[in-house]
Design an enzyme around this catalytic site. Sequence first.
Site, PDB file in Angstrom:
ATOM      1  N   GLY A   7      39.884  20.028  -9.574  1.00  0.00           N
ATOM      2  CA  GLY A   7      39.355  20.417  -8.118  1.00  0.00           C
ATOM      3  C   GLY A   7      38.905  21.593  -8.168  1.00  0.00           C
TER       4      GLY A   7
ATOM      5  N   SER B 240      40.827  16.213  -5.977  1.00  0.00           N
ATOM      6  CA  SER B 240      41.519  16.762  -6.970  1.00  0.00           C
ATOM      7  C   SER B 240      42.637  15.457  -7.151  1.00  0.00           C
ATOM      8  CB  SER B 240      42.204  17.977  -6.790  1.00  0.00           C
ATOM      9  OG  SER B 240      42.770  18.331  -8.198  1.00  0.00           O
TER      10      SER B 240
ATOM     11  N   CYS C 250      57.638  36.994  -0.328  1.00  0.00           N
ATOM     12  CA  CYS C 250      58.750  37.284  -1.133  1.00  0.00           C
ATOM     13  C   CYS C 250      58.578  36.224  -2.274  1.00  0.00           C
ATOM     14  CB  CYS C 250      60.055  36.850  -0.337  1.00  0.00           C
ATOM     15  SG  CYS C 250      60.046  37.629   1.316  1.00  0.00           S
TER      16      CYS C 250
END
Length: 471
Positions: free
Chosen positions: A69, A194, A320
């Site tokens: 994709g 995709s 994080c």
Amino acid sequence: MPYFDAASAAPLHPVARKALQASLDEGWADPARLHREGRRARLLLDAAREAAAEAVGCRPDELVFTPSGTQAIHTGISGALAGRRRVGRRLVVSSVEHSAVLHAAAAWEAAGGSVTEVGVDRYGAVSPDAYAAELGTTTALACLQSANHEVGTEQPVREVAEACRAAGVPLLVDAAQSLAWGPVDGHWSLLTGSAHKWGGPAGVGLLAVRKGVRFAPQGPADERESGRSAGFENIPAIVAAAASLRAVRAEAADEVVRLRALVDRIRARVPELVPDVEVVGDPVRRLPHVVTFSCLYVDGETLLHELDRAGFSVSSGSSCTSSTLIPSHVLRAMGVLSEGNVRVSLPSSSGTSGTSGTSEEDVDRFLEVLPGLVAGVRERFGAPATASASAVSPEVSESLVVDALGRRCPIPVIELAKVIGDVPVGGTVTVLSDDEAARLDIPAWCGMRGQEYVGERGAERGVAYVVRRLR
């Protein structure tokens, strides 16, 4: 183990598995050759193209298969820009496009082109009027996803496509996340998808270019796939991709109802069960299987590991969890809380590879374990249960400075919450931070806690974020 990350890669559909195995015996030869084996391979490739084109809503000769994709997006953008180079060198995209689009835009800008990003609202959607305002006589191409990969918000493609049509600008739609649920509405010019997003095998993308769209393929010429995708076609994988797309479309109506009910349950229950949570994305115009929420005072990577240990596979847009320590560009563009971000994307009931789809029991167990896991992470980081509202003595300073330099999410916000009660109402707390997530999470904390975010200013190191206590 419940798999809740179908938006990254959906489990292989049973139809895809059968088609892949069957076509391995028939689709190994070169489809460009005239011998018997080549003709068999060509028949398989042509049938797959017709099936995919029907699902997309285009002619078979308008659609080519690519190795991914991402490659489809890069090829579509570069070819459309090159085909309209006499018109201008301006590319318009939304600020929440998939990274494949933004990387292609960055490459175009580095080569001397110009790029305009259209902002979004807090739900992650563009305004059709704002998008239309950015179209002009020198715009070569516009790009807009059909639905967002992180928060599930559907974009107003039909309205934007009409604006593009009126301006004479081709619109490329990244439909990777939505093709499983139906064709893209509107008069788009180019479209990409995709296969592994809808239950097909990885390594197959598709690119549709409407007749009449100026398109000049870039790179060395190749005789395959109309010159738009170089290299030997992976026919077994292409056949499996087309077969699975047809299969998921046949199941879509029932799955939309089932999955939307499960997602609605998560959207409603998580804020009731977990304090200080922001559910993000449009509550109505969204994909049926995606829900995203962010948890205040929580490290995203730690929460994902805890959920994984509890048996749930999810993803996150928190800084994080990223090697760059920068929050997801989607969450940044929306201006929503980024720390402790969790994306739940439920697979359909036809998936294989160790999962048979998401059950009500899976969702109930997720809702049962989530509050304890979030509370445990918050306790580990020393987060306060609530912002302090205690009275302060007159001698206390009207302002405090919190030095959170060198400390990553969610620590700057936790330190802010610990001291806000130490200034009088009307007093300020200044947080010094060099963590990019603070730019999102401190204003978000203010909104959730009823405090005033004054703004930011430069500092000797990092950025100074100023908060005024209102209560």
